[in-house]
Design a protein around this motif. Structure first.
Motif, PDB file in Angstrom:
ATOM      1  N   LEU A  64     -10.352   4.315  -8.286  1.00 16.89           N
ATOM      2  CA  LEU A  64      -8.929   3.356  -8.105  1.00 16.89           C
ATOM      3  C   LEU A  64      -9.430   2.307  -7.183  1.00 16.89           C
ATOM      4  CD1 LEU A  64      -6.100   5.958  -7.576  1.00 16.89           C
ATOM      5  CD2 LEU A  64      -6.683   4.437  -9.611  1.00 16.89           C
ATOM      6  N   LEU A  97      -1.585   8.426  -3.456  1.00 14.99           N
ATOM      7  CA  LEU A  97      -2.722   7.825  -4.563  1.00 14.99           C
ATOM      8  C   LEU A  97      -2.829   8.993  -5.698  1.00 14.99           C
ATOM      9  CD1 LEU A  97      -5.615   6.835  -1.956  1.00 14.99           C
ATOM     10  CD2 LEU A  97      -4.101   5.524  -3.549  1.00 14.99           C
ATOM     11  N   ARG A 116      -5.894  -0.737   1.212  1.00 13.81           N
ATOM     12  CA  ARG A 116      -6.285  -0.866   2.634  1.00 13.81           C
ATOM     13  C   ARG A 116      -4.681  -0.997   3.437  1.00 13.81           C
ATOM     14  NH1 ARG A 116      -9.210  -4.425   0.703  1.00 13.81           N
ATOM     15  NH2 ARG A 116      -8.054  -6.102   1.566  1.00 13.81           N
ATOM     16  N   GLU A 143       0.083   8.297  -7.884  1.00 13.39           N
ATOM     17  CA  GLU A 143       0.108   7.027  -8.619  1.00 13.39           C
ATOM     18  C   GLU A 143      -0.914   7.154  -9.650  1.00 13.39           C
ATOM     19  OE1 GLU A 143      -1.641   3.135  -7.058  1.00 13.39           O
ATOM     20  OE2 GLU A 143      -0.368   3.994  -5.473  1.00 13.39           O
ATOM     21  N   ALA A 144      -1.936   8.140  -9.629  1.00 15.89           N
ATOM     22  CA  ALA A 144      -3.057   8.186 -10.330  1.00 15.89           C
ATOM     23  C   ALA A 144      -2.467   9.171 -11.720  1.00 15.89           C
ATOM     24  CB  ALA A 144      -4.366   8.450  -9.721  1.00 15.89           C
ATOM     25  N   PRO A 169      -7.996  10.322  -5.450  1.00 17.02           N
ATOM     26  CA  PRO A 169      -8.809   9.805  -6.845  1.00 17.02           C
ATOM     27  C   PRO A 169      -9.879   8.974  -6.590  1.00 17.02           C
ATOM     28  CG  PRO A 169      -6.390   9.183  -6.682  1.00 17.02           C
ATOM     29  CD  PRO A 169      -6.733   9.462  -5.446  1.00 17.02           C
ATOM     30  N   GLU A 199      -0.999   9.776   2.466  1.00 19.07           N
ATOM     31  CA  GLU A 199      -1.542   8.584   1.771  1.00 19.07           C
ATOM     32  C   GLU A 199      -2.223   9.375   0.401  1.00 19.07           C
ATOM     33  OE1 GLU A 199      -3.146   5.530   3.892  1.00 19.07           O
ATOM     34  OE2 GLU A 199      -4.256   4.519   2.230  1.00 19.07           O
ATOM     35  N   ALA A 204     -16.501  -6.290   4.744  1.00 15.75           N
ATOM     36  CA  ALA A 204     -16.226  -5.083   3.986  1.00 15.75           C
ATOM     37  C   ALA A 204     -15.142  -4.806   3.581  1.00 15.75           C
ATOM     38  CB  ALA A 204     -16.949  -3.838   4.793  1.00 15.75           C
ATOM     39  N   SER A 205     -14.016  -5.240   4.124  1.00 13.98           N
ATOM     40  CA  SER A 205     -12.570  -5.061   3.704  1.00 13.98           C
ATOM     41  C   SER A 205     -12.099  -5.852   2.622  1.00 13.98           C
ATOM     42  CB  SER A 205     -11.842  -5.019   4.942  1.00 13.98           C
ATOM     43  OG  SER A 205     -11.393  -6.499   5.192  1.00 13.98           O
ATOM     44  N   LEU A 206     -12.969  -6.812   2.200  1.00 16.53           N
ATOM     45  CA  LEU A 206     -12.427  -7.781   1.220  1.00 16.53           C
ATOM     46  C   LEU A 206     -12.567  -7.271  -0.062  1.00 16.53           C
ATOM     47  CD1 LEU A 206     -13.800 -10.937   2.418  1.00 16.53           C
ATOM     48  CD2 LEU A 206     -11.432 -10.481   2.408  1.00 16.53           C
ATOM     49  N   GLU A 207     -11.895  -7.555  -1.028  1.00 20.88           N
ATOM     50  CA  GLU A 207     -12.041  -7.422  -2.311  1.00 20.88           C
ATOM     51  C   GLU A 207     -11.798  -8.775  -3.200  1.00 20.88           C
ATOM     52  OE1 GLU A 207      -9.540  -4.311  -4.106  1.00 20.88           O
ATOM     53  OE2 GLU A 207     -10.198  -2.879  -2.502  1.00 20.88           O
ATOM     54  N   ARG A 213      -3.372  -0.993   7.461  1.00 18.18           N
ATOM     55  CA  ARG A 213      -3.823  -1.012   8.599  1.00 18.18           C
ATOM     56  C   ARG A 213      -3.029   0.071   9.403  1.00 18.18           C
ATOM     57  NH1 ARG A 213      -7.859  -2.103   9.421  1.00 18.18           N
ATOM     58  NH2 ARG A 213      -8.419  -3.796   7.994  1.00 18.18           N
ATOM     59  N   ASP A 251      -9.360 -11.983  -2.770  1.00 18.43           N
ATOM     60  CA  ASP A 251      -8.725 -11.993  -1.604  1.00 18.43           C
ATOM     61  C   ASP A 251      -9.157 -13.305  -1.238  1.00 18.43           C
ATOM     62  OD1 ASP A 251      -7.685  -9.445  -1.624  1.00 18.43           O
ATOM     63  OD2 ASP A 251      -9.130  -8.552  -0.172  1.00 18.43           O
ATOM     64  N   ARG A 260     -13.042   6.623   1.864  1.00 15.34           N
ATOM     65  CA  ARG A 260     -12.416   5.799   2.797  1.00 15.34           C
ATOM     66  C   ARG A 260     -10.866   6.342   2.511  1.00 15.34           C
ATOM     67  NH1 ARG A 260     -13.266   0.451   5.034  1.00 15.34           N
ATOM     68  NH2 ARG A 260     -15.104   0.237   3.710  1.00 15.34           N
ATOM     69  N   LEU A 261     -10.161   6.614   3.444  1.00 11.65           N
ATOM     70  CA  LEU A 261      -8.720   7.052   3.206  1.00 11.65           C
ATOM     71  C   LEU A 261      -7.938   6.507   4.303  1.00 11.65           C
ATOM     72  CD1 LEU A 261      -6.724   8.405   1.373  1.00 11.65           C
ATOM     73  CD2 LEU A 261      -7.207  10.405   2.383  1.00 11.65           C
ATOM     74  N   ARG A 301      -4.354 -14.929   1.947  1.00  8.22           N
ATOM     75  CA  ARG A 301      -3.558 -13.409   1.992  1.00  8.22           C
ATOM     76  C   ARG A 301      -3.836 -13.191   3.384  1.00  8.22           C
ATOM     77  NH1 ARG A 301      -4.096  -8.209   1.448  1.00  8.22           N
ATOM     78  NH2 ARG A 301      -6.282  -8.316   1.407  1.00  8.22           N
ATOM     79  N   ILE A 302      -5.026 -13.483   3.858  1.00  3.31           N
ATOM     80  CA  ILE A 302      -5.384 -12.782   5.123  1.00  3.31           C
ATOM     81  C   ILE A 302      -5.972 -14.033   6.237  1.00  3.31           C
ATOM     82  CG2 ILE A 302      -7.358 -11.312   6.348  1.00  3.31           C
ATOM     83  CD1 ILE A 302      -7.576 -10.170   3.323  1.00  3.31           C
TER      84      ILE A 302
END
Lengths: 217, 792
Positions: free
Chosen positions: A210, B785, A214, B788-789, A207, B781, B492-495, A216, B498, A152-153, B528-529
């Motif tokens: 990590l 990432l 997310r 960042e890594a 990567p 994006e 599916a979008s939750l971590e 939007r 959250d 996913r990206l 948060r959401i």
């Protein structure tokens, strides 16, 4: 995109195939030919019966773009043992045409371990240069398929190569294949830190391992 | 039929008199559509002929009652129990829904009650059983409640096909449709296959106005928190208040905001479709007992459930459709002869304008509504398969039966044959499945090739293709009631960690275990959401046009509150004001994107199409469009580079050319296809054991859609998808109309978000665009990432 894995140079391609220039091997995983026919026979949905043609035409385009000496299919080329016989005649002819263009090696998978295509050598795994090419990742370093990884990206999910220290996992090439999230527990545990290369118009690297962000759109 | 003595006495004992429309319905000898306001004794009117007919006893199933809501069937069962018991009528009444136990359902197949209360889906299931001819042989009447709500969706088409089947099984059957006030009763009667329209006295005019508030409405947003103190004050003054909110997420937020401002601890409940059945029932029970002072609710309470002593209705957020507003007003003062009291609480300034327009429309009796198109063929495919589950059928007679259903009265034989071929062979140009046909013809009769397939087909019943809902539970709770449900994509979008709102409380996500979302309590007050589902309602075109006229004519602004006038004044100073004859556009930067807004006032569907067409053109121009959001008033597109020449983009000829290619792979079409493919039975919605097979075995409907488009572009399901998109999404005529009636384009370049565009920035229902712009954003994006890594 150039990939160094187990001391060897590979090229991951946007279509989801892996090219090994030194050997001129084109490596693909999980074609799943015969998927719709198997579902229909089981009394399930009558899905559009075009996926064999679609998969083979995309494979043909890859073979014509490169000087391929050997094609390596990393297992689950057929959705089940009956699929090679049940293929529609034009699709079967297309497959035979492709198989006649170079050497083929069929690594067997969990779906087609009994399949006898008669179009090249059939083998359970290949050992080369201190690494193994097999269907399901085992003791590394190895190159494998089976998991149909997706990444996913930026709100989009696409089939992806996963490249870790010990394992290189190919995306599924077949048209009717779903995917397993590369950040899910199974693939995180298997591959560890590394990169996901998202297939599509161009390969995009991001990567692994990590926490995904997310955003939007 | 006249009213027997026993019934006259019963009315008298209650101090009632039968309404004229109740007696008229008793005398009716053919299918009838009753239009009556809420509180008009509609339900009793619908059942009276059955009760009278069965006063001396009945054999088997006599009357079938269909309702769009499960909750209604339970409510009706309660309400009918009283007259049946008090008049000692020998009538057995039972309900049957997805919640009914399988043992009871099995018993109902052998020994049905005299009156069965059920839903369209359960009817479809019952007609698919081999016992159907026996179950329905004695059926005399069908009552379809809230038929105006059913007629808006594919469930209505399914219901009418089911009733056509019943008319074959039980000739002489009489159907009664019960409807709230609608704009076009004749069209609804046609939908029933040609019924007689019976109108009840509409009752006195409602008392309806804006709720006065101390604070002013904000520029944007949908939560209306500014009005919470005023709402609490109104609740405190009334006996019982219903507070309608347009979406479930907004209901949660508003409920929470009320409790934070409730010093007297007034009992206030929450009711919406994502809550568990147990939670909803508790609130329903408390309402019926008069233990609550207010309930915050959504459409789940919209349909004629009869709850006690409601004397005030508050509508939070824009009422969207005037018809809906009128129906909601009917909730208050459930006595027929007293005027209803309703107050509107718009959530932002745009909605204030919309509310003012809606109030004028209610006062003038201008109801809006959309005509129901011909019945869609995916529903027909499902029905063919279900018919085959019940037993062999003859193609000619099934075709005739379908044409007796109102929505399918113009069905052609070619369309029917295409659907039958799809059900039998998949309908592919390749004819690949001759060996594995689903339906086979033998001696003029069509059979299921494999009778075991009936189980799978029955599991796929229904026309609601909402995303999969997952239960939410406290972690480590052993059993117990779930807190509610959320959409699978949201889960599916939750971590872990959250926080989100459900059932009026903030919980923290722990993990997804099997199909359960496990959560824990959290000390946090603010989630948060907040948004876990985006139910999107469209305003009518009529309201949209009146809003445009009002905004563009400062001489009429006197109707508006002062802060709204100031807001429009700011818009005029900073940018452009939409007005009659002028298509106002804006280009402004926000974050790392450019936004382009068009105030078309052409309705949501037309703006959606315009969004698809314009983003294609922007893609060709290299502007990198990323997404768009359509509303009833405007369209906003965001892109990597700005739109400079609006006039060139908004050229009718080039838009028309673009229409030919517009089907190419956009996400709206794929969404439509997924729903069509599921209803028609190509995709299974819940295969037994599928959950355990792991995700890599399943693949998305997008892949099937793309494969069909490449290899079989004339396939039936693509044709249905195209038709549906054209009807639902395209509305191209309105785009042409918009360009014709607004010949001048006024394109402003304000430095930032404007008063009128701010609400669009907050809109839900965004459509993302796949293309170069998306590739560029993804690459950006990914780079971030990687940096960042420490990998780049």
């Amino acid at each position: 995109m150039k990939v160094d894995f187990a001391g060897q140079q590979f090229e991951a391609r946007p279509a989801g195939t892996l090219w090994w220039p030194e050997r001129r091997w084109l490596i693909v995983a999980d074609l799943h030919l015969g998927k719709s026919a198997r579902m229909a026979a089981r009394g399930g949905s009558l899905l559009p019966p075009h996926e064999d043609q679609d998969t083979l035409l995309r494979l043909k385009a890859e073979m014509e773009a490169l000087p391929v000496a050997r094609l390596v299919s990393l297992g689950d080329a057929f959705d089940d043992a009956l699929a090679p016989e049940a293929m529609r005649a034009p699709d079967r002819a297309l497959l035979e045409d492709l198989a006649g263009r170079c050497d083929w090696t069929w690594v067997t998978g969990n779906h087609d371990h009994a399949a006898v295509p008669g179009l090249g050598e059939i083998i359970s795994e290949i050992s080369e240069k201190a690494m193994t090419l097999r269907h399901i990742a085992g003791e590394g370093p190895d190159i494998s398929g089976h998991y149909h990884p997706k990444a996913r990206l930026g709100g989009t999910t696409r089939p992806a190569f996963l490249i870790g220290r010990a394992h290189l996992v190919l995306p599924a090439f077949g048209t009717y294949t779903g995917g397993l999230d590369c950040d899910g527990p199974v693939l995180s545990a298997l591959v560890g830190p590394g990169l996901a290369l998202l297939t599509g118009q161009n390969l995009i690297a991001r990567p692994l391992g990590l926490p995904t962000k997310r955003k939007r759109a | 039929m006249t009213l027997p003595e026993r019934f006259i006495d019963w009315f008298a004992s209650r101090g009632w008199q039968p309404h004229p429309h109740q007696l008229a319905l008793l005398a009716a000898t053919r299918d009838t559509l009753l239009i009556a306001p809420t509180g008009g004794g509609k339900t009793l009117a619908g059942f009276l002929p059955s009760l009278v007919d069965m006063a001396e006893g009945a054999e088997g199933l006599h009357t079938l009652y269909l309702s769009p809501l499960k909750a209604l069937t339970a409510d009706i069962a309660r309400n009918l129990a009283a007259p049946v018991a008090e008049m000692r009528l020998p009538i057995r009444i039972e309900d049957r829904t997805g919640d009914t136990s399988s043992a009871k359902r099995a018993r109902q197949r052998v020994d049905p009650p005299n009156i069965l209360l059920t839903t369209p889906e359960s009817l479809a299931l019952m007609t698919s059983y081999p016992e159907a001819p026996k179950i329905f042989a004695n059926l005399k009447r069908v009552v379809v409640d809230e038929i105006h709500a059913l007629a808006d969706s594919k469930r209505g088409d399914q219901t009418m096909l089911g009733i056509a089947r019943l008319k074959t099984l039980a000739p002489g059957l009489i159907v009664t449709g019960l409807s709230a006030t609608v704009s076009d009763p004749e069209a609804l009667a046609q939908f029933m296959g040609g019924a007689e329209v019976l109108r009840a006295d509409p009752g006195p005019a409602p008392d309806i106005a804006l709720l006065p508030t101390r604070a002013t409405a904000p520029w944007a947003g949908g939560n209306a928190h500014y009005a919470v103190p005023d709402v609490m004050e109104a609740v405190a003054k009334a006996r019982m208040t219903l507070i309608f909110v347009n979406t479930r997420a907004q209901a949660e937020l508003f409920f929470q905001a009320l409790w934070e401002n409730n010093p007297d601890n007034l009992p206030i409940g929450l009711h919406h479709g994502s809550l568990s059945r147990e939670a909803r029932q508790r609130v329903e029970q408390a309402m019926a007992e008069g233990a609550l002072r207010a309930v915050v609710c959504t459409g789940s309470l919209d349909l004629g459930i009869d709850w006690g002593d409601v004397d005030l209705v508050l509508q939070v957020g824009a009422p969207k459709l005037v018809t809906r507003l009128v129906q909601r007003i009917g909730r208050s003062n459930h006595r027929y002869d007293a005027p209803s009291c309703a107050r509107l609480v718009p959530a932002n300034r745009f909605e204030v304008i919309e509310s003012v327009v809606a109030l004028e429309a209610v006062a003038a009796g201008n109801l809006d509504g959309q005509p129901h198109g011909p019945g869609p063929l995916d529903v027909l495919c499902q029905h063919i398969l279900l018919t085959a589950c019940a037993g062999p059928f003859e193609a000619d007679s099934l075709f005739e039966e379908f044409r007796n259903a109102g929505p399918y009265r113009a069905l052609t034989r070619a369309e029917f044959d295409a659907c039958l071929d799809f059900c039998a062979t998949g309908g592919y140009a390749l004819k690949a499945y001759d060996r594995w046909q689903r339906l086979m013809e033998r001696k003029g009769l069509w059979y299921l090739r494999d009778p075991r397939a009936a189980k799978l087909i029955r599991m796929n019943i229904g026309t609601i293709t909402d995303p999969e809902q997952l239960n939410v539970r406290m972690a480590r709770s052993r059993g117990g009631a779930p807190l509610g449900t959320v959409e699978e994509s949201f889960a599916a979008s939750l971590e872990p960690g959250d926080t989100f709102l459900i059932g009026g409380r903030v919980v923290a996500f722990e993990r997804l275990r099997e199909m359960i979302v496990e959560v824990a309590n959290t000390p946090r007050k603010q989630p948060r959401i907040a948004v876990f589902s985006g139910v999107k309602m469209a305003s009518s075109l009529q309201v949209s046009h009146q809003v445009q006229a009002l905004i563009g004519d400062p001489s009429q602004w006197a109707k508006l509150p002062e802060d709204i006038r100031d807001w429009l004044e700011t818009q005029r100073r900073l940018s452009v004001l939409p007005r009659a004859g002028v298509l106002a556009c804006e280009t402004f930067p926000r974050g790392d994107r450019w936004h382009f807004t068009i105030y078309g006032f052409a309705g949501r569907n037309a703006h959606q199409t315009l969004g698809l067409l314009l983003t294609r053109q922007m893609e060709a121009l290299g502007l990198g469009p990323l997404g768009f959001v359509p509303t009833d008033y405007a369209l906003m597109i965001w892109s990597v580079d700005p739109v400079e020449d609006a006039a060139a983009l908004l050229n009718a000829d080039s838009l028309r050319e673009g229409l030919d290619g517009w089907l190419a792979g956009n996400s709206l079409i794929k969404r439509t296809f997924r729903s069509v493919a599921t209803i028609a039975g190509l995709m299974q919605r819940n295969l037994p054991g599928q959950r355990r097979s792991g995700k890599q075995a399943t693949f998305s409907s997008d892949i099937i859609h793309d494969t069909l488009r490449r290899h079989d572009p004339d396939h039936l399901l693509l044709r249905i998808t195209r038709d549906e998109a054209r009807r639902g999404l395209v509305d191209f005529d309105r785009i042409e109309d918009m360009l014709r009636t607004n010949p001048t384009i006024d394109h402003a370049h304000p430095p930032h978000v404007t008063p009128l565009s701010a609400p669009l920035v907050m809109e839900i229902g965004r459509v993302s665009v796949e293309g170069e712009g998306r590739e560029r954003m993804m690459a950006r994006e990914a780079e971030a990432l990687m940096r960042e890594a420490g990998l780049a």
